[in-house]
Design a protein around this motif. Structure first.
Motif, PDB file in Angstrom:
ATOM      1  N   LEU A 136      -8.300  -4.761  13.035  1.00  0.00           N
ATOM      2  CA  LEU A 136      -8.882  -4.717  11.700  1.00  0.00           C
ATOM      3  C   LEU A 136      -9.563  -3.376  11.427  1.00  0.00           C
ATOM      4  CD1 LEU A 136     -10.682  -8.047  10.673  1.00  0.00           C
ATOM      5  CD2 LEU A 136      -8.642  -7.015   9.674  1.00  0.00           C
ATOM      6  N   LYS A 137      -9.256  -2.836  10.257  1.00  0.00           N
ATOM      7  CA  LYS A 137      -9.938  -1.640   9.763  1.00  0.00           C
ATOM      8  C   LYS A 137     -10.814  -1.970   8.551  1.00  0.00           C
ATOM      9  CE  LYS A 137      -6.250   1.505  11.255  1.00  0.00           C
ATOM     10  NZ  LYS A 137      -5.241   2.517  10.824  1.00  0.00           N
ATOM     11  N   VAL A 138     -10.429  -3.034   7.833  1.00  0.00           N
ATOM     12  CA  VAL A 138     -11.143  -3.434   6.622  1.00  0.00           C
ATOM     13  C   VAL A 138     -11.378  -4.942   6.657  1.00  0.00           C
ATOM     14  CG1 VAL A 138     -11.079  -3.558   4.103  1.00  0.00           C
ATOM     15  CG2 VAL A 138     -10.108  -1.559   5.284  1.00  0.00           C
ATOM     16  N   LEU A 139     -12.643  -5.347   6.520  1.00  0.00           N
ATOM     17  CA  LEU A 139     -12.998  -6.767   6.431  1.00  0.00           C
ATOM     18  C   LEU A 139     -13.935  -6.929   5.244  1.00  0.00           C
ATOM     19  CD1 LEU A 139     -12.967  -9.658   7.484  1.00  0.00           C
ATOM     20  CD2 LEU A 139     -14.828  -9.043   9.041  1.00  0.00           C
ATOM     21  N   GLU A 140     -13.430  -7.551   4.183  1.00  0.00           N
ATOM     22  CA  GLU A 140     -14.199  -7.721   2.955  1.00  0.00           C
ATOM     23  C   GLU A 140     -14.234  -9.207   2.591  1.00  0.00           C
ATOM     24  OE1 GLU A 140     -12.740  -5.149  -0.089  1.00  0.00           O
ATOM     25  OE2 GLU A 140     -12.991  -3.324   1.095  1.00  0.00           O
ATOM     26  N   GLY A 155     -18.606  -7.098  16.927  1.00  0.00           N
ATOM     27  CA  GLY A 155     -18.752  -5.873  17.680  1.00  0.00           C
ATOM     28  C   GLY A 155     -17.520  -5.482  18.463  1.00  0.00           C
ATOM     29  N   SER A 156     -16.524  -6.384  18.518  1.00  0.00           N
ATOM     30  CA  SER A 156     -15.268  -6.077  19.214  1.00  0.00           C
ATOM     31  C   SER A 156     -14.249  -5.398  18.312  1.00  0.00           C
ATOM     32  CB  SER A 156     -14.658  -7.372  19.778  1.00  0.00           C
ATOM     33  OG  SER A 156     -15.510  -7.973  20.720  1.00  0.00           O
ATOM     34  N   LEU A 157     -14.569  -5.299  17.027  1.00  0.00           N
ATOM     35  CA  LEU A 157     -13.625  -4.705  16.062  1.00  0.00           C
ATOM     36  C   LEU A 157     -13.815  -3.191  16.035  1.00  0.00           C
ATOM     37  CD1 LEU A 157     -13.990  -7.334  13.185  1.00  0.00           C
ATOM     38  CD2 LEU A 157     -12.415  -7.336  15.122  1.00  0.00           C
ATOM     39  N   LEU A 158     -13.395  -2.550  17.097  1.00  0.00           N
ATOM     40  CA  LEU A 158     -13.707  -1.141  17.303  1.00  0.00           C
ATOM     41  C   LEU A 158     -13.012  -0.206  16.321  1.00  0.00           C
ATOM     42  CD1 LEU A 158     -13.681  -1.001  21.206  1.00  0.00           C
ATOM     43  CD2 LEU A 158     -15.565  -1.544  19.656  1.00  0.00           C
ATOM     44  N   LYS A 159     -11.978  -0.693  15.622  1.00  0.00           N
ATOM     45  CA  LYS A 159     -11.282   0.131  14.636  1.00  0.00           C
ATOM     46  C   LYS A 159     -11.841  -0.057  13.229  1.00  0.00           C
ATOM     47  CE  LYS A 159      -6.882   0.065  17.176  1.00  0.00           C
ATOM     48  NZ  LYS A 159      -5.436  -0.272  17.107  1.00  0.00           N
ATOM     49  N   LEU A 160     -12.815  -0.954  13.087  1.00  0.00           N
ATOM     50  CA  LEU A 160     -13.306  -1.317  11.761  1.00  0.00           C
ATOM     51  C   LEU A 160     -13.977  -0.135  11.073  1.00  0.00           C
ATOM     52  CD1 LEU A 160     -13.248  -3.996  10.180  1.00  0.00           C
ATOM     53  CD2 LEU A 160     -15.633  -4.345  10.860  1.00  0.00           C
ATOM     54  N   GLU A 161     -13.584   0.098   9.824  1.00  0.00           N
ATOM     55  CA  GLU A 161     -14.140   1.173   9.016  1.00  0.00           C
ATOM     56  C   GLU A 161     -14.965   0.640   7.845  1.00  0.00           C
ATOM     57  OE1 GLU A 161     -10.990   3.749   7.803  1.00  0.00           O
ATOM     58  OE2 GLU A 161     -10.340   4.199   9.848  1.00  0.00           O
ATOM     59  N   ILE A 162     -14.598  -0.530   7.343  1.00  0.00           N
ATOM     60  CA  ILE A 162     -15.292  -1.107   6.183  1.00  0.00           C
ATOM     61  C   ILE A 162     -15.638  -2.563   6.502  1.00  0.00           C
ATOM     62  CG2 ILE A 162     -15.104  -1.744   3.753  1.00  0.00           C
ATOM     63  CD1 ILE A 162     -13.212   0.602   3.369  1.00  0.00           C
ATOM     64  N   LEU A 163     -16.932  -2.894   6.426  1.00  0.00           N
ATOM     65  CA  LEU A 163     -17.413  -4.255   6.632  1.00  0.00           C
ATOM     66  C   LEU A 163     -18.326  -4.618   5.471  1.00  0.00           C
ATOM     67  CD1 LEU A 163     -17.795  -6.844   8.271  1.00  0.00           C
ATOM     68  CD2 LEU A 163     -19.583  -5.675   9.579  1.00  0.00           C
TER      69      LEU A 163
END
Length: 280
Positions: A136-140, A155-163
């Motif tokens: 995941l990079k985006v979670l909205e 905290g495991s979503l190391l590629k996440l850019e947008i939360l």
């Protein structure tokens, strides 16, 4: 004999019609269609046509990789069968009338890069194992009715850019595991029931450009590490219980454009940003 030939021909034509995706993926799409009152969608699907012709569906290499059905009057619950879309990378069902809890099977869709479910009526907790979605990079998920705590597995979503989890009914503390998200650019949590102090580890989010914590019940002093976020352009912290005077904080953030604190926090000299330990 003619009847048999005709039957075989119909079967072959049917198979050819849906040859662009597997039967399993077609069934998953139909489950979504049926569970969300597909006949009443703003732009519906002609299920007699090839899946590649269905509105909002993108296919690559005979696999469904994207579903984009925002503003399309989907009404109902998200079916667990959607998890059979194993190659799905982008799921955007925002601005609809979806409700109920997210199916636990959703967290098995490990190829997802974007999950946009905002502006619906989803309820219940955010799945505790959402951290399984490691691509995941985006979670909205904002503007829903999610409740409970923010899962530490995020905290495991190391590629996440947008939360963006704003405008829900979330409660509890900001999990310290958030500091693992070193690629994070946007963290927006406003208008929830979150409380506690802001952990000093937030200073490790060096890529952060937007931090929005307004309209919660956070308290205590802001951590001094906040001044390390040199890429911050937006910092919104009003309507919380923060202590101290932060008049000089804006000057410590060279790229800041949108800055918002309560009036009581904007008077006087900057005494300290780190006078209180983090909550456990």
């Amino acid at each position: 004999m003619k009847t048999i030939k005709l039957t075989l021909l119909c079967c072959l034509l049917s198979a050819f019609t849906f040859a662009d995706v597997s039967q399993s993926e077609k069934d998953a799409l139909l489950a979504l269609y049926n569970a969300t009152n597909g006949e009443s969608w703003k732009t519906s699907w002609d299920v007699n046509q090839p899946v590649s012709d269905w509105y909002g569906v993108t296919i690559e290499n005979d696999k469904v990789v994207s579903i984009s059905l925002s503003f399309n009057n989907l009404n109902g619950q998200l079916p667990s069968d959607i998890s059979n879309l194993k190659s799905l990378k982008h799921l955007n069902l925002s601005f609809n009338r979806l409700q109920g809890q997210l199916p636990k099977e959703l967290t098995g869709m490990t190829n997802l890069e974007e999950l946009k479910l905002f502006s619906n009526y989803f309820s219940g907790t955010i799945p505790s194992d959402i951290g399984n979605l490691t691509n995941l990079k985006v979670l909205e998920l904002y503007n829903n009715d999610f409740s409970g705590e923010i899962p530490s597995s995020l905290g495991s979503l190391l590629k996440l850019e947008i939360l963006i989890l704003s405008s829900n009914q979330l409660m509890g503390k900001l999990p310290a595991s958030i500091s693992n998200l070193r690629s994070l650019k946007v963290l927006s949590l406003f208008d929830n029931n979150l409380l506690g102090t802001v952990p000093s580890s937030i200073g490790q989010l060096a890529q952060l450009e937007e931090l929005v914590l307004s309209n919660n019940a956070f308290y205590g002093n802001l951590p001094g590490e906040l001044a390390q976020l040199s890429n911050l352009k937006t910092l919104l912290l009003s309507n919380n219980g923060f202590k101290g005077n932060y008049a000089s904080l804006k000057d410590k953030l060279p790229n800041i454009v949108d800055f918002d604190l309560d009036e009581v926090n904007l008077k006087g000299a900057l005494a300290t940003l780190d006078a209180e330990d983090d909550d456990d």
